[in-house]
Design an enzyme around this catalytic site. Structure first.
Site, PDB file in Angstrom:
ATOM      1  N   ARG A  60       0.831  -1.216   0.000  1.00  0.00           N
ATOM      2  CA  ARG A  60       0.000   0.000   0.000  1.00  0.00           C
ATOM      3  C   ARG A  60       0.861   1.260   0.000  1.00  0.00           C
ATOM      4  O   ARG A  60       0.456   2.283  -0.569  1.00  0.00           O
ATOM      5  CB  ARG A  60      -0.931  -0.006   1.206  1.00  0.00           C
ATOM      6  CG  ARG A  60      -2.063  -0.990   0.997  1.00  0.00           C
ATOM      7  CD  ARG A  60      -3.028  -0.991   2.138  1.00  0.00           C
ATOM      8  NE  ARG A  60      -4.219  -1.733   1.757  1.00  0.00           N
ATOM      9  CZ  ARG A  60      -5.161  -2.116   2.592  1.00  0.00           C
ATOM     10  NH1 ARG A  60      -5.074  -1.826   3.860  1.00  0.00           N
ATOM     11  NH2 ARG A  60      -6.204  -2.781   2.159  1.00  0.00           N
ATOM     12  N   LYS A  80     -21.577 -17.007  -0.923  1.00  0.00           N
ATOM     13  CA  LYS A  80     -23.038 -16.879  -0.871  1.00  0.00           C
ATOM     14  C   LYS A  80     -23.624 -15.981  -1.945  1.00  0.00           C
ATOM     15  O   LYS A  80     -23.047 -14.952  -2.288  1.00  0.00           O
ATOM     16  CB  LYS A  80     -23.424 -16.283   0.484  1.00  0.00           C
ATOM     17  CG  LYS A  80     -23.176 -17.229   1.631  1.00  0.00           C
ATOM     18  CD  LYS A  80     -23.589 -16.573   2.909  1.00  0.00           C
ATOM     19  CE  LYS A  80     -23.646 -17.587   4.036  1.00  0.00           C
ATOM     20  NZ  LYS A  80     -24.010 -16.968   5.296  1.00  0.00           N
ATOM     21  N   GLY A 130     -13.853  -7.777  -2.092  1.00  0.00           N
ATOM     22  CA  GLY A 130     -13.834  -8.783  -1.027  1.00  0.00           C
ATOM     23  C   GLY A 130     -12.486  -9.452  -0.915  1.00  0.00           C
ATOM     24  O   GLY A 130     -11.441  -8.793  -0.931  1.00  0.00           O
ATOM     25  N   GLY A 168     -13.895  -3.525  -0.141  1.00  0.00           N
ATOM     26  CA  GLY A 168     -15.250  -2.987  -0.009  1.00  0.00           C
ATOM     27  C   GLY A 168     -15.560  -1.938  -1.057  1.00  0.00           C
ATOM     28  O   GLY A 168     -16.670  -1.895  -1.608  1.00  0.00           O
TER      29      GLY A 168
END
Ligand code: AMP
Length: 397
Positions: A35, A198, A354, A377
């Site tokens: 980062r 999911k 994610g 996110g």
């Protein structure tokens, strides 16, 4: 909308929101400098123009309280090493001490402010706090994609105090560009590969993406809700019974919109959710009771590969199996290999959202795809079609 290139930072102080939320070990050493490296080009541009850089970031979740373990002082040395510039540190991000430190800065210098989230006003998006921050620079640069979906003081609210004097950094601009390529301007055929556990966590993405893609590959745990909804037997596989109607609706919508949906036809079924389980290859709609599908099967992977190689723009979000277990990682690796090949053949490939990035890094695909997003996110929300507040605040002028 202005870009970094529209500004000359000579004799200017750039207030740069970076994402230095990096992992630290028990001795407070930075264990992954990605980062920091990602923000380097923006900072160097400011310095090379003859300006100075005031860096602000959060680290962890101190929840508005001072927590010495989460002080950005720990990373100052590493930031200096990565940038090749001696970085100074100030132990608060607003107030007299911070203002004095900025005042004293010479051009070419870099100052790192203490963790923004030591103040609860950061995450609440407090306007007065944002105004205090705004005193620390002449031009505001947002280069933190990872927090662009948050309307926090330093990511969004502060921008209003820099009318005409704000822009995206190179990293954030690259993220926006990559998303636009997939969602708007990408060469056809466009493919989205959506995996993960999911349906419920991906539903908004699927609905939004149906307007943008020609092909949709559904993999991972989501598979079984679709297969069962169509009348298949999924044994003990992960399945959201209450989402079966939704799955059928998605398939109908896809059909109406001319999107070809590819669902696994065979799977690696296991008799336990464990790397050491017994396995067998079964049809995805004929999984015996007591068995659960944990990875895509060989015929499925052949199908996926041929779709991937046909497409010119590829989005990959979510593994197609339980990649954390070696015996069920093969499908995810095969998908990565096919995307690698498609990319070498000229396709644009974006991985993000994610935990997808974790899988990509684990298997060394990072440098084989066109772009790996830095924001989990923020990327998910972009794919859902939301305008991120941190991006809107810059575009709004
Ligand atoms: P997500 O964060 O939604 O992208 O989900 C990622 C998780 O999905 C990973 O931890 C995978 O282990 C899990 N996953 C993928 N395939 C399956 C499957 N067939 N059964 C259960 N979990 C799965």
């Amino acid at each position: 909308m202005k870009t970094l290139e529209d500004f000359n930072f000579e004799n200017k102080k750039a207030l740069i929101r970076v994402d230095f939320n990096v992992p630290l070990d028990g001795d407070f050493n930075v264990t992954d400098t990605n980062r920091i490296e990602a923000a380097k080009p923006t900072i160097i541009k400011v310095l090379e123009d003859g300006g100075s850089a005031v860096l602000m970031s959060h680290l962890g979740r101190p929840k508005g309280e001072i927590n010495p373990d989460l002080s950005l002082a720990h990373i100052c040395k590493t930031v200096s090493e990565v940038l090749g510039v001696q970085v100074k540190f100030v132990s608060d991000c607003t107030g007299a001490e911070a203002e004095a430190a900025v005042e004293k800065m010479a051009m070419g210098e870099v100052l790192l402010l203490e963790n923004l989230r030591f103040h609860s006003e950061e995450t609440s998006g407090d306007k007065n706090f944002a105004e205090e921050l705004s005193k620390l620079g002449d031009i505001y640069v947002n280069d933190a994609f990872g927090t662009a979906h948050r309307a926090h003081a330093s990511t969004t609210v502060v921008a209003q105090f820099f009318p005409g004097n704000k822009c995206f950094g190179y990293l954030l601009a690259k993220e926006i560009d990559a998303i636009e390529k997939v969602m708007q301007t990408g060469e056809k055929p466009v493919l989205a590969i959506l995996g993960g556990a999911k349906v419920s966590s991906k539903i908004t993405i699927i609905e939004n993406i149906l307007d943008k893609v020609d092909h949709l590959i559904i993999g991972g745990g989501m598979t079984y809700t679709f297969v069962k909804a169509k009348g298949g037997k999924v044994g003990d596989s992960i399945c959201e019974d209450d989402k079966m109607d939704l799955a059928l609706e998605i398939l109908k919508k896809a059909d109406d919109k001319g999107v070809t949906v590819h669902i696994p036809v065979d799977v690696i079924a296991a008799d336990d959710f464990s790397n050491d389980a017994q396995t067998q290859i079964t049809g995805s709609d004929a999984i015996p009771e007591g068995w659960q599908g944990l990875d895509a099967g060989p015929e499925t992977l052949e199908n996926f590969k041929s779709v991937i190689l046909q497409c010119k723009t590829i989005l990959w979000n979510g593994p197609v199996g339980v990649f954390e277990m070696e015996n069920f990682a093969k499908g995810t690796i095969a998908v990565g290999d096919a995307i690698d090949e498609a990319t070498q053949n000229g396709a644009f490939s974006l991985v993000g959202g994610g935990d997808s990035v974790a899988a990509v890094k684990q298997f060394g695909f990072e440098n084989k795809v066109s772009y790996v997003s830095t924001g989990g996110g923020a990327m998910l929300e972009s794919l859902e079609g939301k305008t991120l507040p941190g991006i809107a605040a810059i575009i709004d002028g």
